[in-house]
Design an enzyme around this catalytic site. Structure first.
Site, PDB file in Angstrom:
ATOM      1  N   HIS A  85       0.802  -1.341  -0.046  1.00 35.88           N
ATOM      2  CA  HIS A  85      -0.125  -0.005  -0.067  1.00 35.88           C
ATOM      3  C   HIS A  85       0.762   1.331  -0.013  1.00 35.88           C
ATOM      4  O   HIS A  85       2.141   1.344   0.417  1.00 35.88           O
ATOM      5  CB  HIS A  85      -0.792   0.046   1.133  1.00 35.88           C
TER       6      HIS A  85
ATOM      7  N   HIS B 221       3.872   7.207   3.932  1.00 30.32           N
ATOM      8  CA  HIS B 221       4.737   6.050   3.635  1.00 30.32           C
ATOM      9  C   HIS B 221       4.369   5.234   2.640  1.00 30.32           C
ATOM     10  O   HIS B 221       3.249   5.125   1.926  1.00 30.32           O
ATOM     11  CB  HIS B 221       4.958   5.356   5.102  1.00 30.32           C
TER      12      HIS B 221
ATOM     13  N   GLU C 288       7.774   1.110   5.133  1.00 35.92           N
ATOM     14  CA  GLU C 288       7.197   0.061   5.621  1.00 35.92           C
ATOM     15  C   GLU C 288       7.363  -1.032   5.048  1.00 35.92           C
ATOM     16  O   GLU C 288       7.156  -1.245   3.936  1.00 35.92           O
ATOM     17  CB  GLU C 288       5.660   0.333   6.187  1.00 35.92           C
TER      18      GLU C 288
HETATM   19 CO    CO Z   1       1.128   1.249   6.287  1.00 39.34          CO
END
Ligand code: CO
Length: 134
Positions: free
Chosen positions: A7, A79, A130
């Site tokens: 994502h 992020h 991440e």
């Molecule tokens: Co995330």
């Protein structure tokens, strides 16, 4: 090491407005909003054919995205999340290569109930990264 793009997360000051933008203007498939108090955010998922966009609004005191929105009041990319097969192997390799893993350096359970870790943006081309074990 990194696999699929899981994502892209956008910090937004007004989740209802951002949801309407993604649903009505961009024609995206959006989820209901979910409050995640343990992560300090309320989130809406935008499901795309190949990945997700997450819209994050601060929730409660000390939200991890509050400082970001102070610097970028209209919101922005917070992020990017890549999938890895083994988060412990990934963490060891990154630390051996001198990358800074945020927090205590150990993976923790992320917003999707899976182990994640975050890497310092200054070590990764100016972007908070991440990693999520899938
Ligand atoms: Co995330």
């Amino acid at each position: 090491m990194i696999g699929r793009l899981n994502h892209v997360a956008l910090a937004v000051p007004d989740l209802a407005k951002a949801t309407a933008l993604y649903r009505d203007t961009l024609g995206g498939k959006v989820s209901a909003s979910q409050a995640l108090p343990e992560h300090g955010v309320t989130v809406v998922f935008v499901e795309l054919p190949n990945t997700k966009v997450e819209l994050l609004e601060p929730l409660g005191e000390g939200s991890p995205i509050a400082a970001f929105l102070e610097k970028s009041p209209s919101g922005g990319m917070h992020h990017i999340c890549y999938e890895v097969d083994d988060i412990l192997v990934a963490a060891e390799k990154l630390k051996a290569d001198g990358a800074r893993v945020l927090g205590n350096g150990e993976p923790k359970i992320g917003a999707h109930g899976k182990p994640v870790l975050f890497l310092h943006p200054k070590d990764f081309a100016g972007t908070l990264v991440e990693l999520e074990q899938v």
